[in-house]
Motif scaffolding. Sequence first.
Motif, PDB file in Angstrom:
ATOM      1  N   GLU A   1       0.843  -1.194   0.000  1.00 11.58           N
ATOM      2  CA  GLU A   1       0.000   0.000   0.000  1.00 11.58           C
ATOM      3  C   GLU A   1       0.878   1.243   0.000  1.00 11.58           C
ATOM      4  O   GLU A   1       1.831   1.337   0.779  1.00 11.58           O
TER       5      GLU A   1
ATOM      6  N   ARG B   1       1.571  -2.492   9.137  1.00 12.80           N
ATOM      7  CA  ARG B   1       0.247  -2.099   8.628  1.00 12.80           C
ATOM      8  C   ARG B   1      -0.023  -0.656   9.027  1.00 12.80           C
ATOM      9  O   ARG B   1      -0.412  -0.366  10.156  1.00 12.80           O
TER      10      ARG B   1
ATOM     11  N   TRP C   1      -3.260   0.144  -3.511  1.00 12.96           N
ATOM     12  CA  TRP C   1      -2.977  -1.037  -2.700  1.00 12.96           C
ATOM     13  C   TRP C   1      -3.241  -2.314  -3.485  1.00 12.96           C
ATOM     14  O   TRP C   1      -3.937  -2.302  -4.501  1.00 12.96           O
TER      15      TRP C   1
ATOM     16  N   SER D   1      -4.472  -8.227   0.311  1.00 14.47           N
ATOM     17  CA  SER D   1      -3.414  -8.268   1.317  1.00 14.47           C
ATOM     18  C   SER D   1      -3.974  -7.888   2.686  1.00 14.47           C
ATOM     19  O   SER D   1      -4.564  -6.814   2.840  1.00 14.47           O
TER      20      SER D   1
ATOM     21  N   VAL E   1      -2.919  -4.315   4.334  1.00  9.99           N
ATOM     22  CA  VAL E   1      -3.393  -3.003   3.903  1.00  9.99           C
ATOM     23  C   VAL E   1      -4.072  -2.318   5.089  1.00  9.99           C
ATOM     24  O   VAL E   1      -4.874  -2.912   5.801  1.00  9.99           O
TER      25      VAL E   1
END
Length: 216
Positions: free
Chosen positions: A42, A128, A187, A191, A194
Motif C-alpha cells: 500500500e 500495517r 494497494w 493483502s 493493507v
Amino acid sequence: MTAPLIDRDALAVDVPEAAVRLLGCTVEADTPDGTVAVRLVEVEAYRGADDAAAHSFRGRTARNAVMFGPPGHLYVYFVYGMHFCANVTCLTDGEPGAVLLRAGEVTSDIGAAFARRPTARRAADLARGPARLAALLGLTREHNGLDVTDASSPVRVLAGPPVDPSSVCTGPRVGVAAAHDTPWRFWLAGSPAVSPYRPGRGAGTKPATGGGGSSA
C-alpha cells in the motif's frame, strides 16, 4: 537470488505511476537487529505545487527539501509529535513529488520482526500503516535523504516483478485535510496488511491504471 535494486529511472515519472511501480517492491533496512524487509502492499502519491495535500504545496522548505531533489531518495518526517513516516521521492530533479510507504508484508525473519514490534498481535499488523512500517524498519530523521537505489545505503528498495493491474486498487488518501478525494492511494487487493480506511468517505475499489495526471 537477490532481486536487483529499483532503477532510479523507474521513479523519474509522475507520482501515480511511481506509486504503482513501488507496489510489490521490497524495502530492506539494516537495523541493530539485522536486516528487516517488507514487501510494499500500500502506497500513497503526493505531487508538487498542484497538490494541496503535499508537503511541497507551499514551496521548498528545510523540512521538505528532499522532495525537490532527484528521485529514489527517502523523505522521512515526524508527524503528530510521535511517529515517523517514510516516502520515496519521484519525478525528476527539481520537480517535487514523493510516494508515502503506507503498508508492507514482512519478508525477512518474522521472529525478529515481532521482537522489534512486540505489541503487534499478528504478522499482518507488523507494518500495517505508515508509522508502523517506519518503526519496524527503524526509519528516523537520520535516514532522511538516503539513496534507496544505492547498494551501499542502509535502506534499499529492491525491484519487484510488475504487479497484475487487475490486483491494484485505488481510492482516496487517508488522513489528509485537503484534496482528500484525490484517488492516489494504491494497494494490492487481498493483502491483510493493507491499512484500514477511516475517514468515512469510502475506500474505493476501482482498478488503477498506473499513471495519469501531469507533472508539476
